[in-house]
Design a protein around this motif. Structure first.
Motif, PDB file in Angstrom:
ATOM      1  N   MET A  55     -45.199 -17.100  61.896  1.00  0.00           N
ATOM      2  CA  MET A  55     -44.198 -16.754  60.881  1.00  0.00           C
ATOM      3  C   MET A  55     -42.787 -16.811  61.450  1.00  0.00           C
ATOM      4  SD  MET A  55     -45.849 -13.641  58.696  1.00  0.00           S
ATOM      5  CE  MET A  55     -47.108 -13.987  57.466  1.00  0.00           C
ATOM      6  N   LEU A  56     -42.657 -16.468  62.730  1.00  0.00           N
ATOM      7  CA  LEU A  56     -41.317 -16.404  63.338  1.00  0.00           C
ATOM      8  C   LEU A  56     -40.739 -17.787  63.648  1.00  0.00           C
ATOM      9  CD1 LEU A  56     -41.942 -13.364  65.688  1.00  0.00           C
ATOM     10  CD2 LEU A  56     -40.198 -13.462  63.915  1.00  0.00           C
ATOM     11  N   GLN A  57     -41.583 -18.829  63.588  1.00  0.00           N
ATOM     12  CA  GLN A  57     -41.035 -20.169  63.791  1.00  0.00           C
ATOM     13  C   GLN A  57     -40.145 -20.462  62.589  1.00  0.00           C
ATOM     14  OE1 GLN A  57     -44.468 -22.690  64.023  1.00  0.00           O
ATOM     15  NE2 GLN A  57     -45.221 -21.718  65.881  1.00  0.00           N
ATOM     16  N   GLN A  58     -38.909 -20.712  62.800  1.00  0.00           N
ATOM     17  CA  GLN A  58     -37.933 -21.073  61.749  1.00  0.00           C
ATOM     18  C   GLN A  58     -37.523 -19.901  60.849  1.00  0.00           C
ATOM     19  OE1 GLN A  58     -37.179 -24.314  61.834  1.00  0.00           O
ATOM     20  NE2 GLN A  58     -38.986 -25.370  62.577  1.00  0.00           N
ATOM     21  N   THR A  59     -37.993 -18.700  61.087  1.00  0.00           N
ATOM     22  CA  THR A  59     -37.635 -17.583  60.196  1.00  0.00           C
ATOM     23  C   THR A  59     -37.218 -16.372  61.029  1.00  0.00           C
ATOM     24  OG1 THR A  59     -39.366 -18.409  58.711  1.00  0.00           O
ATOM     25  CG2 THR A  59     -38.440 -16.267  58.179  1.00  0.00           C
ATOM     26  N   ARG A  60     -36.163 -15.678  60.570  1.00  0.00           N
ATOM     27  CA  ARG A  60     -35.651 -14.522  61.315  1.00  0.00           C
ATOM     28  C   ARG A  60     -36.641 -13.362  61.277  1.00  0.00           C
ATOM     29  NH1 ARG A  60     -32.187 -11.890  59.074  1.00  0.00           N
ATOM     30  NH2 ARG A  60     -32.496 -12.870  57.066  1.00  0.00           N
ATOM     31  N   ALA A  61     -36.616 -12.558  62.344  1.00  0.00           N
ATOM     32  CA  ALA A  61     -37.586 -11.466  62.476  1.00  0.00           C
ATOM     33  C   ALA A  61     -37.522 -10.513  61.279  1.00  0.00           C
ATOM     34  CB  ALA A  61     -37.343 -10.712  63.772  1.00  0.00           C
ATOM     35  N   GLN A  62     -36.314 -10.125  60.854  1.00  0.00           N
ATOM     36  CA  GLN A  62     -36.208  -9.153  59.755  1.00  0.00           C
ATOM     37  C   GLN A  62     -36.823  -9.710  58.472  1.00  0.00           C
ATOM     38  OE1 GLN A  62     -35.565  -5.995  59.886  1.00  0.00           O
ATOM     39  NE2 GLN A  62     -35.192  -6.219  62.078  1.00  0.00           N
ATOM     40  N   ALA A  63     -36.660 -11.011  58.250  1.00  0.00           N
ATOM     41  CA  ALA A  63     -37.216 -11.619  57.040  1.00  0.00           C
ATOM     42  C   ALA A  63     -38.737 -11.718  57.134  1.00  0.00           C
ATOM     43  CB  ALA A  63     -36.609 -13.002  56.830  1.00  0.00           C
ATOM     44  N   VAL A  64     -39.250 -11.824  58.355  1.00  0.00           N
ATOM     45  CA  VAL A  64     -40.695 -11.983  58.537  1.00  0.00           C
ATOM     46  C   VAL A  64     -41.449 -10.671  58.269  1.00  0.00           C
ATOM     47  CG1 VAL A  64     -42.433 -12.246  60.373  1.00  0.00           C
ATOM     48  CG2 VAL A  64     -40.677 -13.992  60.066  1.00  0.00           C
ATOM     49  N   ILE A  65     -40.823  -9.528  58.587  1.00  0.00           N
ATOM     50  CA  ILE A  65     -41.554  -8.242  58.579  1.00  0.00           C
ATOM     51  C   ILE A  65     -42.373  -8.006  57.292  1.00  0.00           C
ATOM     52  CG2 ILE A  65     -41.280  -5.714  58.614  1.00  0.00           C
ATOM     53  CD1 ILE A  65     -39.052  -6.150  60.709  1.00  0.00           C
ATOM     54  N   GLY A  98     -42.260 -18.371  49.823  1.00  0.00           N
ATOM     55  CA  GLY A  98     -40.952 -17.821  50.155  1.00  0.00           C
ATOM     56  C   GLY A  98     -40.636 -17.940  51.625  1.00  0.00           C
ATOM     57  N   LEU A  99     -41.664 -18.089  52.458  1.00  0.00           N
ATOM     58  CA  LEU A  99     -41.410 -18.218  53.904  1.00  0.00           C
ATOM     59  C   LEU A  99     -41.068 -19.660  54.279  1.00  0.00           C
ATOM     60  CD1 LEU A  99     -44.016 -16.219  56.047  1.00  0.00           C
ATOM     61  CD2 LEU A  99     -41.543 -16.163  56.232  1.00  0.00           C
ATOM     62  N   ASP A 128     -37.628  -2.610  67.382  1.00  0.00           N
ATOM     63  CA  ASP A 128     -38.981  -2.125  67.086  1.00  0.00           C
ATOM     64  C   ASP A 128     -39.574  -3.015  66.001  1.00  0.00           C
ATOM     65  OD1 ASP A 128     -41.256  -0.640  66.932  1.00  0.00           O
ATOM     66  OD2 ASP A 128     -40.386   0.859  65.589  1.00  0.00           O
ATOM     67  N   LEU A 129     -40.322  -4.027  66.405  1.00  0.00           N
ATOM     68  CA  LEU A 129     -40.899  -4.963  65.442  1.00  0.00           C
ATOM     69  C   LEU A 129     -42.406  -4.711  65.359  1.00  0.00           C
ATOM     70  CD1 LEU A 129     -38.894  -8.042  66.742  1.00  0.00           C
ATOM     71  CD2 LEU A 129     -38.450  -6.724  64.667  1.00  0.00           C
ATOM     72  N   PRO A 130     -42.977  -4.800  64.142  1.00  0.00           N
ATOM     73  CA  PRO A 130     -44.375  -4.361  63.974  1.00  0.00           C
ATOM     74  C   PRO A 130     -45.364  -5.082  64.884  1.00  0.00           C
ATOM     75  CG  PRO A 130     -43.518  -5.391  61.953  1.00  0.00           C
ATOM     76  CD  PRO A 130     -42.365  -5.207  62.862  1.00  0.00           C
ATOM     77  N   TRP A 131     -45.116  -6.350  65.202  1.00  0.00           N
ATOM     78  CA  TRP A 131     -46.075  -7.089  66.043  1.00  0.00           C
ATOM     79  C   TRP A 131     -45.947  -6.717  67.520  1.00  0.00           C
ATOM     80  CZ3 TRP A 131     -42.701  -9.192  62.502  1.00  0.00           C
ATOM     81  CH2 TRP A 131     -41.490  -9.631  62.992  1.00  0.00           C
ATOM     82  N   ARG A 132     -45.016  -5.842  67.822  1.00  0.00           N
ATOM     83  CA  ARG A 132     -44.910  -5.408  69.218  1.00  0.00           C
ATOM     84  C   ARG A 132     -45.773  -4.177  69.492  1.00  0.00           C
ATOM     85  NH1 ARG A 132     -38.594  -6.707  70.317  1.00  0.00           N
ATOM     86  NH2 ARG A 132     -38.935  -8.903  70.733  1.00  0.00           N
ATOM     87  N   HIS A 133     -46.509  -3.737  68.467  1.00  0.00           N
ATOM     88  CA  HIS A 133     -47.369  -2.567  68.660  1.00  0.00           C
ATOM     89  C   HIS A 133     -48.819  -2.972  68.829  1.00  0.00           C
ATOM     90  CE1 HIS A 133     -44.135   0.179  67.727  1.00  0.00           C
ATOM     91  NE2 HIS A 133     -43.807  -0.613  66.727  1.00  0.00           N
ATOM     92  N   THR A 134     -49.074  -4.220  69.051  1.00  0.00           N
ATOM     93  CA  THR A 134     -50.462  -4.665  69.095  1.00  0.00           C
ATOM     94  C   THR A 134     -50.676  -5.676  70.217  1.00  0.00           C
ATOM     95  OG1 THR A 134     -52.222  -5.746  67.842  1.00  0.00           O
ATOM     96  CG2 THR A 134     -50.011  -6.512  67.398  1.00  0.00           C
ATOM     97  N   ARG A 135     -51.930  -5.741  70.678  1.00  0.00           N
ATOM     98  CA  ARG A 135     -52.297  -6.827  71.593  1.00  0.00           C
ATOM     99  C   ARG A 135     -53.419  -7.649  70.971  1.00  0.00           C
ATOM    100  NH1 ARG A 135     -52.460  -5.802  77.795  1.00  0.00           N
ATOM    101  NH2 ARG A 135     -51.971  -8.007  77.707  1.00  0.00           N
ATOM    102  N   ASP A 136     -53.590  -7.467  69.679  1.00  0.00           N
ATOM    103  CA  ASP A 136     -54.597  -8.244  68.961  1.00  0.00           C
ATOM    104  C   ASP A 136     -54.090  -9.694  68.869  1.00  0.00           C
ATOM    105  OD1 ASP A 136     -56.218  -9.478  67.157  1.00  0.00           O
ATOM    106  OD2 ASP A 136     -55.803  -8.117  65.478  1.00  0.00           O
ATOM    107  N   PRO A 137     -54.816 -10.650  69.482  1.00  0.00           N
ATOM    108  CA  PRO A 137     -54.321 -12.028  69.489  1.00  0.00           C
ATOM    109  C   PRO A 137     -54.110 -12.595  68.093  1.00  0.00           C
ATOM    110  CG  PRO A 137     -56.614 -11.932  70.248  1.00  0.00           C
ATOM    111  CD  PRO A 137     -56.119 -10.522  70.152  1.00  0.00           C
TER     112      PRO A 137
END
Ligand code: SF4
Length: 334
Positions: A39-49, A79-80, A21-30
């Motif tokens: 943000m997810l390029q080169q960074t793990r999902a949990q760290a991105v949240i 930090g990212l 359940d990742l926050p960006w999976r609740h939207t279709r806003d481009p």
């Protein structure tokens, strides 16, 4: 090639049964999807949240991002790492705002600064149902294994062929879900070292599993040699303030970011105790940096400034400086 409908059907059914359940999976806003993908390029999902949440809270729309000052965007990105991503995001936001809205066609999305094939396919498919398969490291691994194909994935020809395979697997009725399912499989099941074949929805059609070759795939021949670098960072305090140095606007990396000074920056500094050591890796560069306390007065050279700790959240601070400050017990909230 593994039967196209079989792969997409198995993947979509598996994804529908449950996924992270990742926050960006609740939207279709481009815009929100685009921010998450960058943000997810080169960074793990949990760290991105937490970064994703803060970023969207501060810049809820593409217009808000376009109107922001570059330093504010970089401060939120601190930090990212890989800061060119933030700069491109900001530049692209200005183009989108000037054009009156987010483009809906693949070629127009792909033409934005910082957007490559992968991001254009991800945003286009998730937000607009455009039928383009994503191809990243996770997807390359899944394709190599399902097809039991030992071609070198660092070769452009192989990547193109694997893209065609993923494209043939793609279910054009649900391209967004299909792409997310494929990425999810690569991130959570078809892992680089120990693939979880026993729980994999593609186990029955995966040739590498049947042949026992999963652990050797994918094949990547061209490896970039690791470069090891070392140095020292100085934590200089004066009445509750910290001395930082800003990188030149023309610096090849992290231009405009604030960093801790090195002994070479401050030849007159008096070195104090050794606080510890931090490690930091950027692509194939591995840094080990000693962190020491020091006393010094404000040097003459340009680019040096004292900051109160509370001010650090408002400026772009390099990741190594953040890590070193943390080690020295200087923690601030973004
Ligand atoms: S069966 Fe194993 S190797 Fe094949 S796709 Fe699934 S996890 Fe990967």
């Amino acid at each position: 090639m593994a039967a196209r409908h079989r792969v997409s059907g198995l993947l979509l059914a598996w994804y529908a049964r449950g996924h992270r359940d990742l926050p960006w999976r609740h939207t279709r806003d481009p815009y929100a999807i685009w921010v998450s993908e960058i943000m997810l390029q080169q960074t793990r999902a949990q760290a991105v949240i937490p970064y994703y949440r803060r970023f969207l809270e501060r810049f809820p729309t593409v217009a808000a991002l376009a109107a922001a000052a570059e330093d504010d965007v970089l401060a939120l990105w601190s930090g990212l790492g890989y800061y060119s991503r933030a700069r491109n995001l900001w530049r692209a936001a200005q183009r989108i705002a000037a054009a009156g809205g987010f483009p809906r066609e693949y070629a127009a999305i792909r033409a934005l600064p910082g957007i490559g094939d992968y991001t254009a396919a991800a945003v286009g498919s998730i937000a607009f149902d455009l039928p383009y398969a994503v191809l990243d490291g996770n997807v390359l691994r899944v394709v190599a294994r399902v097809e039991n194909d030992a071609s070198d994935i660092s070769a452009g020809r192989t990547r193109e062929r694997f893209r065609e395979i993923a494209q043939q697997w793609l279910d054009a009725r649900e391209p967004g879900h299909f792409n997310q399912a494929l990425m999810e499989l690569g991130a959570t099941v078809c892992l680089p070292r120990n693939p979880l074949c026993l729980v994999c929805p593609l186990a029955t059609c995966c040739r590498a599993r049947l042949e026992g070759t999963a652990a050797q795939l994918p094949v990547k021949l061209r490896k970039t040699a690791a470069v090891r670098l070392s140095g020292t960072l100085l934590v200089v305090r004066n009445r509750g303030r910290i001395l930082l140095r800003q990188r030149d606007a023309g610096a090849s990396r992290m231009a405009g970011f604030w960093d801790l000074p090195s002994p070479e920056d401050l030849p007159a500094a008096e070195l104090g105790e050794r606080i510890g050591e931090i490690r930091h890796t950027i692509t194939h560069h591995h840094y080990s940096l000693e962190v020491c306390s020091a006393t010094a007065s404000l040097p003459d050279g340009e680019g040096f400034r004292w900051f109160k700790i509370a001010q650090l959240a408002e400026i772009p601070v390099s990741t190594t400086a953040r890590k070193a400050l943390q080690l020295a017990g200087i923690v601030y909230k973004l």
